[in-house]
Scaffold this motif. Sequence first.
Motif, PDB file in Angstrom:
ATOM      1  N   ASP A  37       0.963  -1.275  -0.077  1.00 53.78           N
ATOM      2  CA  ASP A  37       0.027  -0.030  -0.243  1.00 53.78           C
ATOM      3  C   ASP A  37       0.851   1.274  -0.062  1.00 53.78           C
ATOM      4  OD1 ASP A  37      -2.125  -1.816   0.070  1.00 53.78           O
ATOM      5  OD2 ASP A  37      -2.471  -1.449   2.147  1.00 53.78           O
ATOM      6  N   ALA A  38       1.888   1.229   0.823  1.00 52.81           N
ATOM      7  CA  ALA A  38       2.861   2.229   0.930  1.00 52.81           C
ATOM      8  C   ALA A  38       3.494   2.716  -0.432  1.00 52.81           C
ATOM      9  CB  ALA A  38       3.823   2.292   1.994  1.00 52.81           C
ATOM     10  N   ILE A  39       3.982   1.439  -1.139  1.00 51.57           N
ATOM     11  CA  ILE A  39       4.544   1.610  -2.389  1.00 51.57           C
ATOM     12  C   ILE A  39       3.638   2.163  -3.346  1.00 51.57           C
ATOM     13  CG2 ILE A  39       5.607   0.055  -4.064  1.00 51.57           C
ATOM     14  CD1 ILE A  39       6.894  -1.304  -1.980  1.00 51.57           C
ATOM     15  N   ILE A  40       2.426   1.768  -3.392  1.00 56.72           N
ATOM     16  CA  ILE A  40       1.348   2.276  -4.381  1.00 56.72           C
ATOM     17  C   ILE A  40       1.219   3.857  -4.145  1.00 56.72           C
ATOM     18  CG2 ILE A  40      -1.068   2.326  -4.836  1.00 56.72           C
ATOM     19  CD1 ILE A  40      -0.858  -0.508  -4.712  1.00 56.72           C
ATOM     20  N   VAL A  41       1.313   4.094  -2.615  1.00 52.30           N
ATOM     21  CA  VAL A  41       0.904   5.743  -2.541  1.00 52.30           C
ATOM     22  C   VAL A  41       2.305   6.580  -3.017  1.00 52.30           C
ATOM     23  CG1 VAL A  41       0.878   7.344  -0.594  1.00 52.30           C
ATOM     24  CG2 VAL A  41      -0.204   5.280  -0.500  1.00 52.30           C
ATOM     25  N   MET A  42       3.420   5.882  -2.919  1.00 54.75           N
ATOM     26  CA  MET A  42       4.857   6.326  -3.309  1.00 54.75           C
ATOM     27  C   MET A  42       4.780   6.822  -4.829  1.00 54.75           C
ATOM     28  SD  MET A  42       8.696   5.457  -2.781  1.00 54.75           S
ATOM     29  CE  MET A  42       8.435   3.564  -3.475  1.00 54.75           C
ATOM     30  N   LYS A  43       4.147   5.457  -5.544  1.00 54.63           N
ATOM     31  CA  LYS A  43       4.026   5.506  -7.151  1.00 54.63           C
ATOM     32  C   LYS A  43       3.184   6.653  -7.429  1.00 54.63           C
ATOM     33  CE  LYS A  43       5.689   0.924  -8.030  1.00 54.63           C
ATOM     34  NZ  LYS A  43       5.014  -0.517  -8.335  1.00 54.63           N
ATOM     35  N   LEU A  44       1.943   6.834  -6.685  1.00 56.88           N
ATOM     36  CA  LEU A  44       0.897   7.409  -7.449  1.00 56.88           C
ATOM     37  C   LEU A  44       0.760   8.924  -6.893  1.00 56.88           C
ATOM     38  CD1 LEU A  44      -1.942   4.746  -7.546  1.00 56.88           C
ATOM     39  CD2 LEU A  44      -0.333   5.622  -9.305  1.00 56.88           C
ATOM     40  N   ARG A  45       1.460   9.160  -5.776  1.00 53.82           N
ATOM     41  CA  ARG A  45       1.381  10.441  -5.199  1.00 53.82           C
ATOM     42  C   ARG A  45       2.726  11.207  -5.142  1.00 53.82           C
ATOM     43  NH1 ARG A  45      -3.521  10.929  -1.849  1.00 53.82           N
ATOM     44  NH2 ARG A  45      -5.123  10.264  -3.370  1.00 53.82           N
ATOM     45  N   GLY A  46       3.813  10.437  -4.887  1.00 57.08           N
ATOM     46  CA  GLY A  46       5.218  10.969  -4.856  1.00 57.08           C
ATOM     47  C   GLY A  46       5.720  11.147  -3.360  1.00 57.08           C
TER      48      GLY A  46
ATOM     49  N   LYS B 166       9.275  -0.089   6.722  1.00 52.72           N
ATOM     50  CA  LYS B 166       8.768  -1.300   5.617  1.00 52.72           C
ATOM     51  C   LYS B 166       9.268  -0.777   4.420  1.00 52.72           C
ATOM     52  CE  LYS B 166       4.858  -3.049   8.149  1.00 52.72           C
ATOM     53  NZ  LYS B 166       3.341  -3.114   8.068  1.00 52.72           N
ATOM     54  N   ILE B 167       9.394   0.577   4.030  1.00 47.54           N
ATOM     55  CA  ILE B 167       9.430   1.013   2.453  1.00 47.54           C
ATOM     56  C   ILE B 167      10.733   1.727   2.360  1.00 47.54           C
ATOM     57  CG2 ILE B 167       6.984   1.402   2.010  1.00 47.54           C
ATOM     58  CD1 ILE B 167       7.525   4.271   2.497  1.00 47.54           C
ATOM     59  N   ARG B 168      11.590   1.702   3.535  1.00 47.51           N
ATOM     60  CA  ARG B 168      12.776   2.564   3.307  1.00 47.51           C
ATOM     61  C   ARG B 168      13.845   2.235   2.304  1.00 47.51           C
ATOM     62  NH1 ARG B 168      15.408   1.774   9.286  1.00 47.51           N
ATOM     63  NH2 ARG B 168      15.651  -0.154   9.045  1.00 47.51           N
ATOM     64  N   PHE B 169      13.916   0.873   2.238  1.00 44.29           N
ATOM     65  CA  PHE B 169      14.870   0.107   1.094  1.00 44.29           C
ATOM     66  C   PHE B 169      14.344   0.661   0.049  1.00 44.29           C
ATOM     67  CE2 PHE B 169      16.566  -3.300  -1.077  1.00 44.29           C
ATOM     68  CZ  PHE B 169      17.947  -3.176  -0.718  1.00 44.29           C
ATOM     69  N   THR B 170      13.191   0.548  -0.477  1.00 48.13           N
ATOM     70  CA  THR B 170      12.699   0.561  -1.771  1.00 48.13           C
ATOM     71  C   THR B 170      13.065   2.231  -2.044  1.00 48.13           C
ATOM     72  OG1 THR B 170      10.953  -0.975  -1.347  1.00 48.13           O
ATOM     73  CG2 THR B 170      10.401   0.512  -3.127  1.00 48.13           C
ATOM     74  N   LEU B 171      12.626   2.988  -1.172  1.00 48.81           N
ATOM     75  CA  LEU B 171      12.834   4.526  -1.384  1.00 48.81           C
ATOM     76  C   LEU B 171      14.257   4.784  -1.607  1.00 48.81           C
ATOM     77  CD1 LEU B 171      11.374   7.306  -1.092  1.00 48.81           C
ATOM     78  CD2 LEU B 171      11.900   7.272   1.350  1.00 48.81           C
ATOM     79  N   PHE B 172      15.210   4.217  -0.616  1.00 48.66           N
ATOM     80  CA  PHE B 172      16.629   4.264  -0.953  1.00 48.66           C
ATOM     81  C   PHE B 172      16.780   3.889  -2.603  1.00 48.66           C
ATOM     82  CE2 PHE B 172      20.847   2.405  -0.855  1.00 48.66           C
ATOM     83  CZ  PHE B 172      21.487   3.462  -0.509  1.00 48.66           C
ATOM     84  N   LEU B 173      16.522   2.619  -2.879  1.00 49.11           N
ATOM     85  CA  LEU B 173      16.751   2.080  -4.122  1.00 49.11           C
ATOM     86  C   LEU B 173      16.243   2.822  -5.307  1.00 49.11           C
ATOM     87  CD1 LEU B 173      16.041  -1.701  -3.887  1.00 49.11           C
ATOM     88  CD2 LEU B 173      18.114  -0.196  -4.199  1.00 49.11           C
ATOM     89  N   LYS B 174      14.963   3.613  -5.019  1.00 45.97           N
ATOM     90  CA  LYS B 174      14.475   4.547  -6.433  1.00 45.97           C
ATOM     91  C   LYS B 174      15.387   5.816  -6.186  1.00 45.97           C
ATOM     92  CE  LYS B 174      11.905   4.661  -9.432  1.00 45.97           C
ATOM     93  NZ  LYS B 174      12.186   3.771 -10.485  1.00 45.97           N
ATOM     94  N   ASP B 175      15.805   6.464  -5.011  1.00 45.77           N
ATOM     95  CA  ASP B 175      16.650   7.351  -5.031  1.00 45.77           C
ATOM     96  C   ASP B 175      18.127   7.086  -5.798  1.00 45.77           C
ATOM     97  OD1 ASP B 175      15.058   9.257  -3.985  1.00 45.77           O
ATOM     98  OD2 ASP B 175      15.618   8.768  -1.732  1.00 45.77           O
ATOM     99  N   MET B 176      18.389   5.933  -5.570  1.00 45.87           N
ATOM    100  CA  MET B 176      19.769   5.828  -6.378  1.00 45.87           C
ATOM    101  C   MET B 176      19.581   5.506  -7.780  1.00 45.87           C
ATOM    102  SD  MET B 176      22.475   5.686  -4.186  1.00 45.87           S
ATOM    103  CE  MET B 176      21.624   6.943  -3.234  1.00 45.87           C
TER     104      MET B 176
END
Length: 128
Positions: A36-45, A63-73
């Motif tokens: 759910d959090a990843i969907i919010v990140m994808k659709l809202r930024g 739960k999402i910090r690694f995904t956020l870190f990877l996207k930033d990288m």
Amino acid sequence: MWERWVDKNQKTMGNMPINIKRKLEEGAYSTMEKEDAIIVMKLRGINNEDFKSMVANEDLFKKIRFTLFLKDMVFLIQSRTLQWHLLYLFICAISNLHPIIAVLQIFDIAIRSDTIYQISTAISRNSK
């Protein structure tokens, strides 16, 4: 880069699912799953108030910090500025090997001076 990525996701994924939208409106961040959090990140930024409030919940952020870190990288590596600086660093490192390579550093100065000239003319036009 985040804005372009979010726009692309909004076009491909469509609107926010109703159950996630309801959780965001109620502020029920503790009941949200990683997906759910990843969907919010994808659709809202990440600059959206919903995402900022969601990340304030420490358990959800874990739960999402690694995904956020990877996207930033990924965005950092895709950055033209970083690529340009790495190329210039490479030119500087090998310029000691041959004088012709050192001339490439002058090309960088010429390119930068052209940019500076364009900026200064734009400023002078706007100030008149």
